[in-house]
Design a protein around this motif. Structure first.
Motif, PDB file in Angstrom:
ATOM      1  N   ALA A 163       0.843  -1.185   0.000  1.00 37.84           N
ATOM      2  CA  ALA A 163       0.000   0.000   0.000  1.00 37.84           C
ATOM      3  C   ALA A 163       0.883   1.241   0.000  1.00 37.84           C
ATOM      4  CB  ALA A 163      -0.917   0.006   1.216  1.00 37.84           C
ATOM      5  N   THR A 164       0.748   2.056  -1.031  1.00 41.36           N
ATOM      6  CA  THR A 164       1.431   3.348  -1.087  1.00 41.36           C
ATOM      7  C   THR A 164       0.508   4.390  -0.457  1.00 41.36           C
ATOM      8  OG1 THR A 164       2.553   2.714  -3.119  1.00 41.36           O
ATOM      9  CG2 THR A 164       2.482   5.064  -2.594  1.00 41.36           C
ATOM     10  N   THR A 165       0.986   5.080   0.576  1.00 39.41           N
ATOM     11  CA  THR A 165       0.121   5.951   1.377  1.00 39.41           C
ATOM     12  C   THR A 165       0.342   7.426   1.070  1.00 39.41           C
ATOM     13  OG1 THR A 165       1.727   5.948   3.169  1.00 39.41           O
ATOM     14  CG2 THR A 165       0.032   4.259   3.228  1.00 39.41           C
ATOM     15  N   ILE A 166      -0.743   8.184   1.172  1.00 40.19           N
ATOM     16  CA  ILE A 166      -0.735   9.621   0.927  1.00 40.19           C
ATOM     17  C   ILE A 166      -1.543  10.296   2.025  1.00 40.19           C
ATOM     18  CG2 ILE A 166      -1.332  11.465  -0.696  1.00 40.19           C
ATOM     19  CD1 ILE A 166      -1.339   9.295  -2.893  1.00 40.19           C
ATOM     20  N   GLY A 167      -0.983  11.322   2.652  1.00 38.54           N
ATOM     21  CA  GLY A 167      -1.713  12.071   3.676  1.00 38.54           C
ATOM     22  C   GLY A 167      -1.567  13.562   3.445  1.00 38.54           C
ATOM     23  N   THR A 168      -2.655  14.337   3.605  1.00 39.39           N
ATOM     24  CA  THR A 168      -2.618  15.791   3.402  1.00 39.39           C
ATOM     25  C   THR A 168      -3.526  16.482   4.408  1.00 39.39           C
ATOM     26  OG1 THR A 168      -4.428  15.691   1.828  1.00 39.39           O
ATOM     27  CG2 THR A 168      -2.199  15.555   0.929  1.00 39.39           C
ATOM     28  N   ASN A 225      -9.108  -4.594   0.718  1.00 38.09           N
ATOM     29  CA  ASN A 225      -8.115  -3.567   1.003  1.00 38.09           C
ATOM     30  C   ASN A 225      -8.687  -2.561   1.996  1.00 38.09           C
ATOM     31  OD1 ASN A 225      -7.601  -3.670  -2.513  1.00 38.09           O
ATOM     32  ND2 ASN A 225      -6.334  -4.697  -1.010  1.00 38.09           N
ATOM     33  N   ALA A 226      -7.963  -2.329   3.102  1.00 30.84           N
ATOM     34  CA  ALA A 226      -8.440  -1.430   4.158  1.00 30.84           C
ATOM     35  C   ALA A 226      -7.314  -0.516   4.604  1.00 30.84           C
ATOM     36  CB  ALA A 226      -8.965  -2.233   5.346  1.00 30.84           C
ATOM     37  N   ALA A 227      -7.680   0.727   4.995  1.00 28.79           N
ATOM     38  CA  ALA A 227      -6.714   1.721   5.469  1.00 28.79           C
ATOM     39  C   ALA A 227      -7.337   2.535   6.593  1.00 28.79           C
ATOM     40  CB  ALA A 227      -6.296   2.643   4.331  1.00 28.79           C
ATOM     41  N   SER A 228      -6.506   2.936   7.569  1.00 26.84           N
ATOM     42  CA  SER A 228      -7.019   3.736   8.684  1.00 26.84           C
ATOM     43  C   SER A 228      -5.902   4.565   9.300  1.00 26.84           C
ATOM     44  CB  SER A 228      -7.645   2.836   9.754  1.00 26.84           C
ATOM     45  OG  SER A 228      -6.653   2.032  10.365  1.00 26.84           O
ATOM     46  N   VAL A 229      -6.298   5.642   9.990  1.00 22.92           N
ATOM     47  CA  VAL A 229      -5.386   6.511  10.731  1.00 22.92           C
ATOM     48  C   VAL A 229      -6.065   6.906  12.033  1.00 22.92           C
ATOM     49  CG1 VAL A 229      -4.252   8.763  10.798  1.00 22.92           C
ATOM     50  CG2 VAL A 229      -4.184   7.415   8.716  1.00 22.92           C
ATOM     51  N   THR A 230      -5.294   6.905  13.114  1.00 21.64           N
ATOM     52  CA  THR A 230      -5.767   7.401  14.418  1.00 21.64           C
ATOM     53  C   THR A 230      -4.815   8.494  14.887  1.00 21.64           C
ATOM     54  OG1 THR A 230      -6.640   5.217  14.988  1.00 21.64           O
ATOM     55  CG2 THR A 230      -6.325   6.781  16.791  1.00 21.64           C
ATOM     56  N   THR A 259      -9.794   5.548   0.140  1.00 23.84           N
ATOM     57  CA  THR A 259      -9.758   6.848   0.816  1.00 23.84           C
ATOM     58  C   THR A 259     -10.398   6.712   2.184  1.00 23.84           C
ATOM     59  OG1 THR A 259      -9.884   8.035  -1.289  1.00 23.84           O
ATOM     60  CG2 THR A 259     -10.460   9.264   0.700  1.00 23.84           C
ATOM     61  N   ALA A 260      -9.607   6.982   3.227  1.00 23.90           N
ATOM     62  CA  ALA A 260     -10.124   6.863   4.597  1.00 23.90           C
ATOM     63  C   ALA A 260     -11.134   7.975   4.875  1.00 23.90           C
ATOM     64  CB  ALA A 260      -8.971   6.917   5.589  1.00 23.90           C
ATOM     65  N   GLN A 261     -12.252   7.603   5.491  1.00 26.52           N
ATOM     66  CA  GLN A 261     -13.309   8.559   5.821  1.00 26.52           C
ATOM     67  C   GLN A 261     -13.358   8.786   7.335  1.00 26.52           C
ATOM     68  OE1 GLN A 261     -15.001  10.017   3.383  1.00 26.52           O
ATOM     69  NE2 GLN A 261     -14.029   8.738   1.805  1.00 26.52           N
ATOM     70  N   ALA A 264     -16.710  11.865  15.673  1.00 29.61           N
ATOM     71  CA  ALA A 264     -16.876  13.326  15.711  1.00 29.61           C
ATOM     72  C   ALA A 264     -15.534  14.043  15.743  1.00 29.61           C
ATOM     73  CB  ALA A 264     -17.724  13.717  16.919  1.00 29.61           C
ATOM     74  N   ALA A 265     -14.564  13.478  16.452  1.00 29.05           N
ATOM     75  CA  ALA A 265     -13.246  14.114  16.532  1.00 29.05           C
ATOM     76  C   ALA A 265     -12.594  14.190  15.161  1.00 29.05           C
ATOM     77  CB  ALA A 265     -12.358  13.340  17.505  1.00 29.05           C
ATOM     78  N   ALA A 266     -12.781  13.155  14.355  1.00 25.58           N
ATOM     79  CA  ALA A 266     -12.226  13.173  13.003  1.00 25.58           C
ATOM     80  C   ALA A 266     -12.976  14.164  12.121  1.00 25.58           C
ATOM     81  CB  ALA A 266     -12.282  11.782  12.401  1.00 25.58           C
ATOM     82  N   THR A 267     -14.288  14.222  12.272  1.00 27.36           N
ATOM     83  CA  THR A 267     -15.082  15.152  11.468  1.00 27.36           C
ATOM     84  C   THR A 267     -14.714  16.594  11.774  1.00 27.36           C
ATOM     85  OG1 THR A 267     -16.901  13.549  11.432  1.00 27.36           O
ATOM     86  CG2 THR A 267     -17.428  15.820  10.830  1.00 27.36           C
ATOM     87  N   ALA A 268     -14.413  16.883  13.032  1.00 34.90           N
ATOM     88  CA  ALA A 268     -14.082  18.255  13.434  1.00 34.90           C
ATOM     89  C   ALA A 268     -12.746  18.719  12.868  1.00 34.90           C
ATOM     90  CB  ALA A 268     -14.056  18.348  14.956  1.00 34.90           C
ATOM     91  N   LEU A 269     -11.842  17.788  12.568  1.00 39.24           N
ATOM     92  CA  LEU A 269     -10.538  18.155  12.020  1.00 39.24           C
ATOM     93  C   LEU A 269     -10.647  18.217  10.499  1.00 39.24           C
ATOM     94  CD1 LEU A 269      -8.245  15.945  14.268  1.00 39.24           C
ATOM     95  CD2 LEU A 269      -8.617  18.398  14.448  1.00 39.24           C
ATOM     96  N   THR A 270     -11.048  19.380  10.001  1.00 38.98           N
ATOM     97  CA  THR A 270     -11.228  19.544   8.565  1.00 38.98           C
ATOM     98  C   THR A 270      -9.880  19.720   7.862  1.00 38.98           C
ATOM     99  OG1 THR A 270     -11.479  21.927   8.822  1.00 38.98           O
ATOM    100  CG2 THR A 270     -13.485  20.593   8.905  1.00 38.98           C
ATOM    101  N   GLY A 271      -9.869  19.424   6.584  1.00 39.47           N
ATOM    102  CA  GLY A 271      -8.667  19.618   5.783  1.00 39.47           C
ATOM    103  C   GLY A 271      -7.679  18.478   5.843  1.00 39.47           C
ATOM    104  N   LEU A 272      -8.057  17.370   6.491  1.00 39.27           N
ATOM    105  CA  LEU A 272      -7.160  16.218   6.565  1.00 39.27           C
ATOM    106  C   LEU A 272      -7.684  15.112   5.640  1.00 39.27           C
ATOM    107  CD1 LEU A 272      -6.521  15.977  10.405  1.00 39.27           C
ATOM    108  CD2 LEU A 272      -5.288  17.323   8.703  1.00 39.27           C
ATOM    109  N   ALA A 273      -6.773  14.448   4.959  1.00 39.13           N
ATOM    110  CA  ALA A 273      -7.163  13.353   4.068  1.00 39.13           C
ATOM    111  C   ALA A 273      -6.082  12.281   4.080  1.00 39.13           C
ATOM    112  CB  ALA A 273      -7.357  13.876   2.648  1.00 39.13           C
ATOM    113  N   TYR A 274      -6.521  11.037   3.945  1.00 37.25           N
ATOM    114  CA  TYR A 274      -5.577   9.914   3.939  1.00 37.25           C
ATOM    115  C   TYR A 274      -6.041   8.893   2.913  1.00 37.25           C
ATOM    116  CZ  TYR A 274      -3.044   5.750   5.369  1.00 37.25           C
ATOM    117  OH  TYR A 274      -2.260   4.628   5.374  1.00 37.25           O
ATOM    118  N   GLN A 275      -5.121   8.450   2.070  1.00 37.67           N
ATOM    119  CA  GLN A 275      -5.412   7.448   1.061  1.00 37.67           C
ATOM    120  C   GLN A 275      -4.317   6.388   1.050  1.00 37.67           C
ATOM    121  OE1 GLN A 275      -5.658   9.715  -2.608  1.00 37.67           O
ATOM    122  NE2 GLN A 275      -7.901   9.721  -2.512  1.00 37.67           N
ATOM    123  N   ALA A 276      -4.704   5.194   0.647  1.00 43.00           N
ATOM    124  CA  ALA A 276      -3.741   4.112   0.445  1.00 43.00           C
ATOM    125  C   ALA A 276      -4.038   3.470  -0.906  1.00 43.00           C
ATOM    126  CB  ALA A 276      -3.830   3.081   1.553  1.00 43.00           C
TER     127      ALA A 276
END
Length: 262
Positions: free
Chosen positions: A65-70, A173-178, A227-229, A233-245
């Motif tokens: 998995a090639t990962t991308i975070g922004t 295929n699954a991807a996640s970030v905490t 694309t990780a969704q 609520a804590a993740a929803t509140a942090l706008t402008g973050l994106a993660y893909q694998a």
């Protein structure tokens, strides 16, 4: 002189009569006359026909998995690695059905197979910044192929062949970030994928109905981006973050098989 000739003739007639009488006293031959035994050559083996069989072997999974975070996953927390290895090596086994047509020293055929794959693996990346982790996983429960085979005889019962065609399976295929802020992002895709397979092998006819083979296959089910969704609520509140694998779903198979030819 005439008396001698006459006497000889009488003797011949008497001997002939005695021979006929003796032949009449012999028992008559009864029962059928046996036919002469002729040599029959054994039948010449032919590869032509339908067959059904089983296979088992070892699968080497090259998936990664090639990962991308922004942007903050990389800029602030450095939580995203460049790639994660998610390939697992393990057992593979199933069955096949096919048909061969022999043309002198060449064999052309088609084969379809499906097998269980023990191939699920996950990787977790935890950076120096405590409490943050990035993970990716990939699993393949089954793999099937529909392939053409072209072979050549190196001996009457030994075939060397190349093969290639369609491959299909269901990579999960699954991807996640905490994050330290308690945000959790995640997603997965699990559906049938189609690709290709190529390889080759050798097959030997043990009897006129039973053959054994050893073969190698490379398969590629293509790439897929997850694309990780935001999952809380804590993740929803942090706008402008994106993660893909971006996952690569491919691997190698080495297996043996036995076929029953009809």
């Amino acid at each position: 002189m005439n008396k001698v000739l006459l006497g000889g003739s009488v003797a011949i007639v008497m001997l002939a009569g005695a021979g006929a009488a003796m032949a009449a006293d012999l028992p008559a031959r009864t029962g059928p006359v046996s036919a002469p035994v002729l040599y029959s050559a054994p039948p010449v083996f032919s590869w032509t026909g339908f067959y059904l069989g089983v296979n088992a072997g070892y699968s080497v999974n090259d998936s990664k998995a090639t990962t991308i975070g922004t942007p903050s996953f990389v800029d602030l927390d450095n939580t995203v690695p460049g790639s994660l290895s998610v390939g697992k090596d393990g057992f593979i086994g199933g069955g096949q059905i096919g048909y061969n047509q022999q043309f002198s020293g060449a064999i052309v055929g088609v084969e379809a197979d499906i097998q269980y794959v023990d191939g699920k693996e996950g990787s977790v990346f935890t950076p120096a910044f405590a409490g943050i982790s990035t993970s990716a996983s990939s699993g393949l429960e089954y793999l099937g192929t529909v392939r053409a085979r072209v072979g050549f005889l190196t001996a009457p019962r030994l075939m060397v062949y190349g093969t290639g065609g369609l491959a299909y399976g269901n990579p999960n295929n699954a991807a996640s970030v905490t994050t330290t802020a308690g945000g959790v992002w995640g997603s997965n895709k699990d559906d049938t994928r189609f690709g290709y397979t190529v390889g080759g092998g050798v097959e030997y006819a043990l009897t006129n109905n039973l053959t054994a083979k050893v073969e190698y296959l490379y398969y590629d089910l293509g790439k897929r981006t997850v694309t990780a969704q935001p999952l809380n609520a804590a993740a929803t509140a942090l706008t402008g973050l994106a993660y893909q694998a971006r996952f690569e779903n491919n691997g190698h198979i080495v297996r043996g098989g036995v076929n029953y030819k009809f």
